[in-house]
Design a protein around this motif. Structure first.
Motif, PDB file in Angstrom:
ATOM      1  N   SER A  38       0.886  -1.211   0.071  1.00 13.18           N
ATOM      2  CA  SER A  38       0.129   0.098   0.111  1.00 13.18           C
ATOM      3  C   SER A  38       0.852   1.179   0.029  1.00 13.18           C
ATOM      4  CB  SER A  38      -0.872   0.014   1.100  1.00 13.18           C
ATOM      5  OG  SER A  38      -0.208  -0.076   2.474  1.00 13.18           O
ATOM      6  N   GLN A  39       2.119   1.169   0.653  1.00  9.95           N
ATOM      7  CA  GLN A  39       2.860   2.394   0.701  1.00  9.95           C
ATOM      8  C   GLN A  39       3.533   2.439  -0.615  1.00  9.95           C
ATOM      9  OE1 GLN A  39       5.377   1.179   4.101  1.00  9.95           O
ATOM     10  NE2 GLN A  39       4.275   2.262   5.524  1.00  9.95           N
ATOM     11  N   ALA A  40       3.892   1.476  -1.130  1.00 13.69           N
ATOM     12  CA  ALA A  40       4.677   1.576  -2.633  1.00 13.69           C
ATOM     13  C   ALA A  40       3.602   2.109  -3.477  1.00 13.69           C
ATOM     14  CB  ALA A  40       4.867   0.085  -3.052  1.00 13.69           C
ATOM     15  N   GLU A  41       2.282   1.737  -3.396  1.00 15.21           N
ATOM     16  CA  GLU A  41       1.304   2.283  -4.271  1.00 15.21           C
ATOM     17  C   GLU A  41       1.198   3.766  -4.086  1.00 15.21           C
ATOM     18  OE1 GLU A  41      -2.272  -0.314  -4.052  1.00 15.21           O
ATOM     19  OE2 GLU A  41      -1.743  -0.956  -6.067  1.00 15.21           O
ATOM     20  N   ASP A  42       1.128   4.179  -3.045  1.00 11.39           N
ATOM     21  CA  ASP A  42       0.831   5.554  -2.491  1.00 11.39           C
ATOM     22  C   ASP A  42       2.116   6.529  -3.227  1.00 11.39           C
ATOM     23  OD1 ASP A  42      -1.491   5.161  -1.218  1.00 11.39           O
ATOM     24  OD2 ASP A  42      -0.589   5.233   0.605  1.00 11.39           O
ATOM     25  N   GLN A  43       3.487   6.010  -3.054  1.00  8.46           N
ATOM     26  CA  GLN A  43       4.493   6.789  -3.551  1.00  8.46           C
ATOM     27  C   GLN A  43       4.554   6.513  -5.141  1.00  8.46           C
ATOM     28  OE1 GLN A  43       8.492   6.017  -2.072  1.00  8.46           O
ATOM     29  NE2 GLN A  43       7.660   5.333  -0.257  1.00  8.46           N
ATOM     30  N   PHE A  44       4.071   5.398  -5.686  1.00 10.18           N
ATOM     31  CA  PHE A  44       3.917   5.420  -7.329  1.00 10.18           C
ATOM     32  C   PHE A  44       2.817   6.299  -7.732  1.00 10.18           C
ATOM     33  CE2 PHE A  44       0.931   3.229 -10.208  1.00 10.18           C
ATOM     34  CZ  PHE A  44       1.503   3.361 -11.635  1.00 10.18           C
ATOM     35  N   LEU A  45       1.644   6.524  -7.155  1.00 10.15           N
ATOM     36  CA  LEU A  45       0.768   7.354  -7.595  1.00 10.15           C
ATOM     37  C   LEU A  45       1.185   8.965  -7.592  1.00 10.15           C
ATOM     38  CD1 LEU A  45      -2.516   6.063  -6.077  1.00 10.15           C
ATOM     39  CD2 LEU A  45      -1.570   5.852  -8.553  1.00 10.15           C
ATOM     40  N   LYS A  46       1.962   9.141  -6.587  1.00  9.25           N
ATOM     41  CA  LYS A  46       2.476  10.592  -6.644  1.00  9.25           C
ATOM     42  C   LYS A  46       3.767  10.929  -6.979  1.00  9.25           C
ATOM     43  CE  LYS A  46       0.817  10.770  -1.497  1.00  9.25           C
ATOM     44  NZ  LYS A  46       1.247  10.666   0.029  1.00  9.25           N
ATOM     45  N   ASN A  47       4.636   9.897  -7.433  1.00 10.07           N
ATOM     46  CA  ASN A  47       5.931  10.230  -7.792  1.00 10.07           C
ATOM     47  C   ASN A  47       6.368   9.562  -9.091  1.00 10.07           C
ATOM     48  OD1 ASN A  47       6.435  11.378  -5.498  1.00 10.07           O
ATOM     49  ND2 ASN A  47       7.069   9.484  -4.526  1.00 10.07           N
ATOM     50  N   ASN A  48       5.287   8.834  -9.763  1.00  9.28           N
ATOM     51  CA  ASN A  48       5.845   7.981 -11.091  1.00  9.28           C
ATOM     52  C   ASN A  48       5.790   9.265 -12.210  1.00  9.28           C
ATOM     53  OD1 ASN A  48       5.116   6.470 -13.733  1.00  9.28           O
ATOM     54  ND2 ASN A  48       6.250   5.217 -12.325  1.00  9.28           N
ATOM     55  N   LEU A  49       7.149   9.434 -12.815  1.00 14.39           N
ATOM     56  CA  LEU A  49       7.274  10.315 -13.767  1.00 14.39           C
ATOM     57  C   LEU A  49       6.492   9.975 -15.076  1.00 14.39           C
ATOM     58  CD1 LEU A  49      10.973  11.091 -13.635  1.00 14.39           C
ATOM     59  CD2 LEU A  49       9.185  12.407 -12.581  1.00 14.39           C
ATOM     60  N   ILE A 214       8.488   3.859  -8.331  1.00 12.92           N
ATOM     61  CA  ILE A 214       8.125   4.786  -7.022  1.00 12.92           C
ATOM     62  C   ILE A 214       8.856   5.776  -6.978  1.00 12.92           C
ATOM     63  CG2 ILE A 214       7.220   2.639  -5.895  1.00 12.92           C
ATOM     64  CD1 ILE A 214       9.551   2.486  -4.111  1.00 12.92           C
ATOM     65  N   ARG A 215      10.014   5.981  -7.912  1.00 16.32           N
ATOM     66  CA  ARG A 215      11.130   7.103  -7.694  1.00 16.32           C
ATOM     67  C   ARG A 215      11.712   7.026  -6.487  1.00 16.32           C
ATOM     68  NH1 ARG A 215       9.321  13.472  -9.291  1.00 16.32           N
ATOM     69  NH2 ARG A 215      11.399  14.133  -9.797  1.00 16.32           N
ATOM     70  N   ALA A 216      12.422   5.898  -6.266  1.00 12.63           N
ATOM     71  CA  ALA A 216      12.972   5.633  -4.861  1.00 12.63           C
ATOM     72  C   ALA A 216      14.536   6.151  -5.045  1.00 12.63           C
ATOM     73  CB  ALA A 216      12.970   4.313  -4.423  1.00 12.63           C
ATOM     74  N   THR A 217      15.181   6.354  -4.158  1.00 12.19           N
ATOM     75  CA  THR A 217      16.518   6.670  -4.413  1.00 12.19           C
ATOM     76  C   THR A 217      17.427   5.422  -4.741  1.00 12.19           C
ATOM     77  OG1 THR A 217      16.720   7.775  -2.212  1.00 12.19           O
ATOM     78  CG2 THR A 217      18.868   7.259  -2.986  1.00 12.19           C
ATOM     79  N   PRO A 218      18.035   5.670  -6.136  1.00 11.38           N
ATOM     80  CA  PRO A 218      18.843   4.608  -6.766  1.00 11.38           C
ATOM     81  C   PRO A 218      19.572   3.722  -5.896  1.00 11.38           C
ATOM     82  CG  PRO A 218      18.946   6.578  -8.028  1.00 11.38           C
ATOM     83  CD  PRO A 218      18.378   6.926  -6.664  1.00 11.38           C
ATOM     84  N   THR A 219      20.147   4.307  -4.829  1.00 10.05           N
ATOM     85  CA  THR A 219      21.103   3.327  -4.017  1.00 10.05           C
ATOM     86  C   THR A 219      20.359   2.808  -2.632  1.00 10.05           C
ATOM     87  OG1 THR A 219      21.561   5.368  -2.470  1.00 10.05           O
ATOM     88  CG2 THR A 219      23.128   4.914  -4.236  1.00 10.05           C
ATOM     89  N   ALA A 220      19.043   2.695  -2.769  1.00 11.30           N
ATOM     90  CA  ALA A 220      18.358   2.192  -1.745  1.00 11.30           C
ATOM     91  C   ALA A 220      18.061   0.737  -2.105  1.00 11.30           C
ATOM     92  CB  ALA A 220      16.804   2.576  -1.601  1.00 11.30           C
ATOM     93  N   TYR A 221      17.923  -0.159  -1.088  1.00 20.70           N
ATOM     94  CA  TYR A 221      17.479  -1.476  -1.375  1.00 20.70           C
ATOM     95  C   TYR A 221      16.180  -1.750  -0.706  1.00 20.70           C
ATOM     96  CZ  TYR A 221      18.345  -6.513  -1.738  1.00 20.70           C
ATOM     97  OH  TYR A 221      18.548  -7.641  -2.387  1.00 20.70           O
ATOM     98  N   VAL A 222      15.254  -2.192  -1.733  1.00 24.51           N
ATOM     99  CA  VAL A 222      13.892  -2.402  -1.152  1.00 24.51           C
ATOM    100  C   VAL A 222      13.735  -3.985  -0.544  1.00 24.51           C
ATOM    101  CG1 VAL A 222      11.645  -2.533  -2.062  1.00 24.51           C
ATOM    102  CG2 VAL A 222      13.153  -1.128  -2.991  1.00 24.51           C
ATOM    103  N   VAL A 223      13.112  -3.562   0.904  1.00 23.09           N
ATOM    104  CA  VAL A 223      12.636  -4.863   1.717  1.00 23.09           C
ATOM    105  C   VAL A 223      11.378  -4.930   1.752  1.00 23.09           C
ATOM    106  CG1 VAL A 223      13.048  -6.195   3.717  1.00 23.09           C
ATOM    107  CG2 VAL A 223      14.821  -4.815   2.602  1.00 23.09           C
ATOM    108  N   PRO A 224      10.513  -5.748   0.784  1.00 20.45           N
ATOM    109  CA  PRO A 224       9.169  -5.620   0.833  1.00 20.45           C
ATOM    110  C   PRO A 224       8.543  -6.347   2.002  1.00 20.45           C
ATOM    111  CG  PRO A 224       9.839  -6.679  -1.226  1.00 20.45           C
ATOM    112  CD  PRO A 224      11.090  -6.396  -0.091  1.00 20.45           C
ATOM    113  N   GLN A 225       7.366  -5.563   2.854  1.00 22.64           N
ATOM    114  CA  GLN A 225       7.034  -6.007   3.891  1.00 22.64           C
ATOM    115  C   GLN A 225       5.529  -6.777   3.554  1.00 22.64           C
ATOM    116  OE1 GLN A 225       8.744  -5.142   7.138  1.00 22.64           O
ATOM    117  NE2 GLN A 225      10.106  -4.944   5.338  1.00 22.64           N
TER     118      GLN A 225
END
Length: 426
Positions: A38-49, A214-225
């Motif tokens: 759900s957090q990923a979808e929120d960021q996606f809707l707000k930030n996806n270029l 989701i336009r996350a920082t390129p160096t971030a490592y995603v850990v799905p919850q």
């Protein structure tokens, strides 16, 4: 180091590799991004270029409605005399003209309607892009999660075998064990490292795509919850096929766009026929020193005579466009029907397959390794047999993770082909 103790060390380390605590292949760093779906979808809707860029197309199309509603500007003309032979003071001659073009046959209203359809098309394209990207986002989320689950098996086993290989090399140097046991451990370790590298490459590729969405920082490592459990559930079976198909007919924006294209081409044919009707230009003129008399004021009308150009080519093209868009609409309807039928069968099969497995099988298989460990201590089985059993354990875990992901992804594909979030797993 006695042989019995050395073998026990191998068993203990492999046991912890199989049933140890849950560890991720990528150790958490300062830029680890723990995120729920759900957090990923929120960021996606707000930030996806891509969505932002596509949304601008709606505004661009809306601006065309304003343009279509505008009337033609009047035309003003003025001339002043400069010279005339045998006429003194020619510069006193002045003429003024004012002309206004009026479109006929409802051209203005038809252009407005076409502009409105263009706005609808831009909206449908936006929502269809949203549908596609949302599926990619959710599929990548679950893919990363289950790939990480599989990577744990490799990480724990590699750590254990690395320590064991070091101990075996020391004992081999002292002449306590045969070289073949060292080579067997080393061979198993190399095999695991290669498999882990291929898996990690896949994780990195999916992570890159997910972070772009989701336009996350390129160096971030995603850990799905994710803590979902679909064991024993009947999600697909509970929804009738016809309901899914009806939803696709009503909610697939690519299908709506195809229908709207037919409307656009029909209206465009009417516009092209209207363009064959000449427009009218009304004008008013003033001549200060006209030949007829001073301060002459006149009015008139002008229009083209449709003797040769009656817009025949554009009318014919518009008729062909209608036939083409109707064919494309039928093609799109067939595509929707085939998409839903295929994905429904796939999701139903995966649901039945997943539910046919005993939920205790994985735990029972893990406990079984304890018995193998005791048998190895008692020298009832060899090191090779123990490693073969562990390989079976690893294969079982990987297949289980792949099955769970495939089942979730089949639900997301049903959401995608129906255009409806029937199976919105969190």
């Amino acid at each position: 180091m006695p042989m019995k103790f050395l073998r026990a060390l191998v068993c203990i380390q492999l046991w912890f590799a199989a049933a140890g605590s849950m560890l991720y292949a990528q150790s958490p760093a300062n830029d680890t991004l723990k995120i729920s779906i759900s957090q990923a979808e929120d960021q996606f809707l707000k930030n996806n270029l891509q969505l932002i860029a596509q949304r601008y197309n709606i505004d661009i199309a809306s601006a065309q409605i304003i343009t279509a509603r505008l009337f033609n500007n009047p035309n003003f003309s003025f001339s002043n005399g400069i010279y005339a032979s045998e006429v003194p003071n020619a510069y006193h001659e002045q003429t003024f003209g004012l002309a206004q073009l009026f479109t006929t046959a409802g051209k203005r209203n038809k252009n407005i309607q076409l502009a409105k359809i263009n706005v609808q098309q831009a909206q449908y394209q936006f929502f269809d892009l949203l549908r596609t990207l949302r599926y990619t986002l959710r599929s990548d989320f679950y893919n990363i999660y289950y790939q990480e689950q599989s990577a744990q098996v490799y990480t724990q086993a590699i750590q254990s075998l690395t320590k064991t290989l070091g101990a075996f090399k020391e004992q081999f140097a002292k002449g306590n064990i045969a070289e073949k046991e060292v080579l067997r451990i080393q061979s198993e370790l190399y095999s695991l490292e290669n498999e882990y590298n291929d898996l990690q490459t896949g994780i990195d590729t999916t992570q890159r795509e997910f972070k772009m969405l989701i336009r996350a920082t390129p160096t971030a490592y995603v850990v799905p919850q994710y803590n979902g459990d679909l064991t024993g559930t009947q999600l697909v079976t509970a929804v009738p096929y016809q309901r899914l198909l009806d939803s696709a007919y009503a909610n697939r924006y690519d299908l709506k766009s195809a229908r709207t294209q037919v409307d656009y081409d029909n209206l465009n044919l009417r516009l092209q026929k209207a363009n064959a009707v000449p427009d009218l230009t009304f004008n008013v003129g003033y001549d200060r020193l006209a030949a007829y008399g001073n301060n002459f004021l006149g009015a008139g009308v002008s229009f083209d005579l449709p003797f040769f150009n009656r817009n025949q080519g554009n009318i014919r093209q518009a008729r062909v466009n209608i036939d083409q868009s109707k064919t494309q609409l039928q093609l799109q309807q067939n595509q929707v029907e085939n998409d839903v039928a295929t994905q429904y069968k796939t999701a139903l099969r995966l649901e039945q397959l997943a539910n046919s497995f005993d939920p205790k099988f994985r735990q029972d298989f893990t406990r079984l390794i304890q018995g193998v460990y005791r048998n190895y201590q008692m020298r009832n089985i060899s090191l090779l047999e123990f490693l073969d059993f562990y390989d079976s354990y690893k294969t079982n875990i990987l297949q289980s993770n792949n099955l769970q992901y495939s089942r979730l992804n089949s639900l997301e594909q049903l959401n995608y082909v129906t255009g409806t979030q029937f199976f919105n797993q969190q």
